[in-house]
Scaffold this motif. Sequence first.
Motif, PDB file in Angstrom:
ATOM      1  N   ARG B  37       0.824  -1.214   0.000  1.00 41.53           N
ATOM      2  CA  ARG B  37       0.000   0.000   0.000  1.00 41.53           C
ATOM      3  C   ARG B  37       0.849   1.252   0.000  1.00 41.53           C
ATOM      4  NH1 ARG B  37      -4.898  -0.724   4.184  1.00 41.53           N
ATOM      5  NH2 ARG B  37      -5.481   1.293   3.307  1.00 41.53           N
ATOM      6  N   GLU B  41       1.300   4.249  -2.813  1.00 43.65           N
ATOM      7  CA  GLU B  41       1.211   5.681  -2.503  1.00 43.65           C
ATOM      8  C   GLU B  41       2.461   6.414  -2.994  1.00 43.65           C
ATOM      9  OE1 GLU B  41      -1.159   7.524  -1.152  1.00 43.65           O
ATOM     10  OE2 GLU B  41      -2.582   5.935  -0.687  1.00 43.65           O
ATOM     11  N   ASP B  90      11.542  -3.564  10.683  1.00 37.97           N
ATOM     12  CA  ASP B  90      11.007  -3.724  12.037  1.00 37.97           C
ATOM     13  C   ASP B  90       9.541  -4.128  12.017  1.00 37.97           C
ATOM     14  OD1 ASP B  90      10.116  -0.472  13.367  1.00 37.97           O
ATOM     15  OD2 ASP B  90       9.717  -1.379  11.438  1.00 37.97           O
ATOM     16  N   ARG B  92       6.562  -6.783  11.607  1.00 37.04           N
ATOM     17  CA  ARG B  92       6.483  -8.226  11.863  1.00 37.04           C
ATOM     18  C   ARG B  92       6.362  -8.994  10.557  1.00 37.04           C
ATOM     19  NH1 ARG B  92       4.372  -8.768  17.605  1.00 37.04           N
ATOM     20  NH2 ARG B  92       5.942  -7.436  18.508  1.00 37.04           N
ATOM     21  N   THR B 132       0.158   9.173  12.267  1.00 42.37           N
ATOM     22  CA  THR B 132      -1.302   9.156  12.415  1.00 42.37           C
ATOM     23  C   THR B 132      -1.865  10.569  12.352  1.00 42.37           C
ATOM     24  OG1 THR B 132      -1.150   7.161  13.762  1.00 42.37           O
ATOM     25  CG2 THR B 132      -3.199   8.392  13.903  1.00 42.37           C
ATOM     26  N   ARG B 135      -1.909  11.684   8.760  1.00 43.04           N
ATOM     27  CA  ARG B 135      -3.037  11.064   8.061  1.00 43.04           C
ATOM     28  C   ARG B 135      -4.344  11.779   8.376  1.00 43.04           C
ATOM     29  NH1 ARG B 135      -4.705   4.665   8.843  1.00 43.04           N
ATOM     30  NH2 ARG B 135      -6.289   4.579   7.209  1.00 43.04           N
ATOM     31  N   SER B 136      -4.569  12.101   9.638  1.00 45.35           N
ATOM     32  CA  SER B 136      -5.797  12.811  10.021  1.00 45.35           C
ATOM     33  C   SER B 136      -5.821  14.207   9.422  1.00 45.35           C
ATOM     34  CB  SER B 136      -5.891  12.919  11.547  1.00 45.35           C
ATOM     35  OG  SER B 136      -5.996  11.642  12.132  1.00 45.35           O
ATOM     36  N   ALA B 138      -4.407  15.272   6.638  1.00 43.51           N
ATOM     37  CA  ALA B 138      -4.725  15.192   5.208  1.00 43.51           C
ATOM     38  C   ALA B 138      -6.222  14.946   5.016  1.00 43.51           C
ATOM     39  CB  ALA B 138      -3.914  14.085   4.550  1.00 43.51           C
ATOM     40  N   LYS B 158       7.940   3.841  10.632  1.00 44.12           N
ATOM     41  CA  LYS B 158       6.673   3.767  11.380  1.00 44.12           C
ATOM     42  C   LYS B 158       5.809   4.990  11.117  1.00 44.12           C
ATOM     43  CE  LYS B 158       7.905   0.870  15.274  1.00 44.12           C
ATOM     44  NZ  LYS B 158       8.920   0.950  16.304  1.00 44.12           N
ATOM     45  N   ARG B 169       2.778  13.770   0.679  1.00 46.98           N
ATOM     46  CA  ARG B 169       2.053  14.842  -0.012  1.00 46.98           C
ATOM     47  C   ARG B 169       1.936  16.140   0.784  1.00 46.98           C
ATOM     48  NH1 ARG B 169      -1.313  10.248  -0.534  1.00 46.98           N
ATOM     49  NH2 ARG B 169      -2.645  11.138   1.042  1.00 46.98           N
ATOM     50  N   ASN B 244      -4.923  10.002  24.117  1.00 48.18           N
ATOM     51  CA  ASN B 244      -3.842   9.774  23.170  1.00 48.18           C
ATOM     52  C   ASN B 244      -3.685  11.031  22.318  1.00 48.18           C
ATOM     53  OD1 ASN B 244      -3.396   9.039  20.162  1.00 48.18           O
ATOM     54  ND2 ASN B 244      -2.437   7.369  21.278  1.00 48.18           N
ATOM     55  N   ALA B 246      -2.681  11.567  19.314  1.00 44.56           N
ATOM     56  CA  ALA B 246      -3.187  11.480  17.937  1.00 44.56           C
ATOM     57  C   ALA B 246      -4.716  11.555  17.932  1.00 44.56           C
ATOM     58  CB  ALA B 246      -2.706  10.192  17.267  1.00 44.56           C
ATOM     59  N   THR B 247      -5.354  10.978  18.960  1.00 42.86           N
ATOM     60  CA  THR B 247      -6.807  11.094  19.062  1.00 42.86           C
ATOM     61  C   THR B 247      -7.203  12.542  19.331  1.00 42.86           C
ATOM     62  OG1 THR B 247      -6.990   8.831  19.892  1.00 42.86           O
ATOM     63  CG2 THR B 247      -8.856  10.292  20.290  1.00 42.86           C
TER      64      THR B 247
END
Lengths: 265, 265
Positions: B37, B41, B90, B92, B132, B135-136, B138, B158, B169, B244, B246-247
């Motif tokens: 993915r 991108e 790193d 899994r 994160t 991403r939010s 954007a 990460k 972007r 959190n 990011a939240t």
Amino acid sequence: VEPIRSADNPKIKELRALLQDAGARRTSGLWVAEGVRLAEEAASSGLEIVRVFVSDDWEGERKEALLARLSSCDAEIVWVKRGILREISDTRQPQGIAVVLRAPMWNWAELSSRSGPVLVLDRLQDPGNVGTLARSLAAAGGAGLVLAPETADPGNPKALRASAGALFRLPVVRSESLAEARKTLACSFYTTAGRGGRAPEDLPLDEKFALVLGQEGLGVGRGWSEGVDGIVTIPMETGVESLNVATAGGVILFEAARQRRASLR
Amino acid sequence: VEPIRSADNPKIKELRALLQDAGARRTSGLWVAEGVRLAEEAASSGLEIVRVFVSDDWEGERKEALLARLSSCDAEIVWVKRGILREISDTRQPQGIAVVLRAPMWNWAELSSRSGPVLVLDRLQDPGNVGTLARSLAAAGGAGLVLAPETADPGNPKALRASAGALFRLPVVRSESLAEARKTLACSFYTTAGRGGRAPEDLPLDEKFALVLGQEGLGVGRGWSEGVDGIVTIPMETGVESLNVATAGGVILFEAARQRRASLR
């Protein structure tokens, strides 16, 4: 008493199993809270503290107060040599303390009697997301969680850590079917979709509701989305496919909290 | 051509350095997009693709289309024996493809000319949170990011993964001081606090603003909070200390998007 030096010690083996194996947690009914902050949350939770592992090289400013508090719970204090906790933990820097506690047991009545939104998690396989959502739910005044099959174990150390202790306090029940959850909770059920639903502010989220969230990529399974009362779509910029599921859940839960505040004004 | 078998191969050593070492990324100006993915991108981003590592045991339904697309970018395709990517990643379960690309370079003019909110990240050390939040941002129609010192490198694997490509972007600039950022952006600056601020819906977030977020536990440093135009406090249940980060950022960014929608009605 000499600290335990070997990872082959039976108590250390049990601790390792509780950290790494959901089956061992289920069979024993025990969870592990790693690190100072989570140990403090465990001590405050009212849950039974069974045993406390302390690394003999651990020095922290909150150490004495925390150990005194845990000793007063009648918990067994087990000293271990430095390095042992690091060896069996998946955290990069374990903080020298790990608390074994009796996992909470909840029933539907305890969940349904609480006010506020309910989160239903369907195939949410990342324990970090399960924990982060529990933390947001507690902060946003939610009632508790329903876990559909194939969702990460809430006792997973990563889930407990991400929850910042919320999983010690929030009712969590497992359910095999949406029908069971709907019958018991008797509120509106919504799920999310990347397109085609209504914006969160256009749904009456100041009333009690349950929100079904699924794994990114997989989405919510049909068994957990068919016949719900509405679909929520968080409006996003063109070209952006989706949000992190914990962010999406947080946005909807705090929009619900905003609507409740607005209805009180 | 035989696939590379050894992790001592110079190209593999360079890949490992780019994955693990922020200094190597900075010196070379290169990032790595791991997995299908993120590689897709990267191919869509318009950034220069330098080299593509493909594991010889990788089978995925999107493989042929992706490799055709990457070959057409004049990128060198390097085949490696199975297990090599797993050894140096790193993640899994690395997905058999890693794309080396030229990291984007942004200046203040590119950031300030875009509409929408700006996030300022102060000492946010978890690369997952940085990604994160990007991403939010954007998804919520944000302009871009300002990184204060001691914030995780946006090229960290990460961070890139958590951003779902948003970091390819969105303009990102580094800044040493709030004064510099304020002078260039010329909008209201807000920061967050656990108590004492205003609820997000009580601030005019439909206008352009910058939001300064700090590390959980540490908070925003004085140099990045003194003299801001307002403090945002997300109302939370009694007994809950924090969200959190990011939240929290997602909740505020999407409340801003809701206000912009409301102002258009």
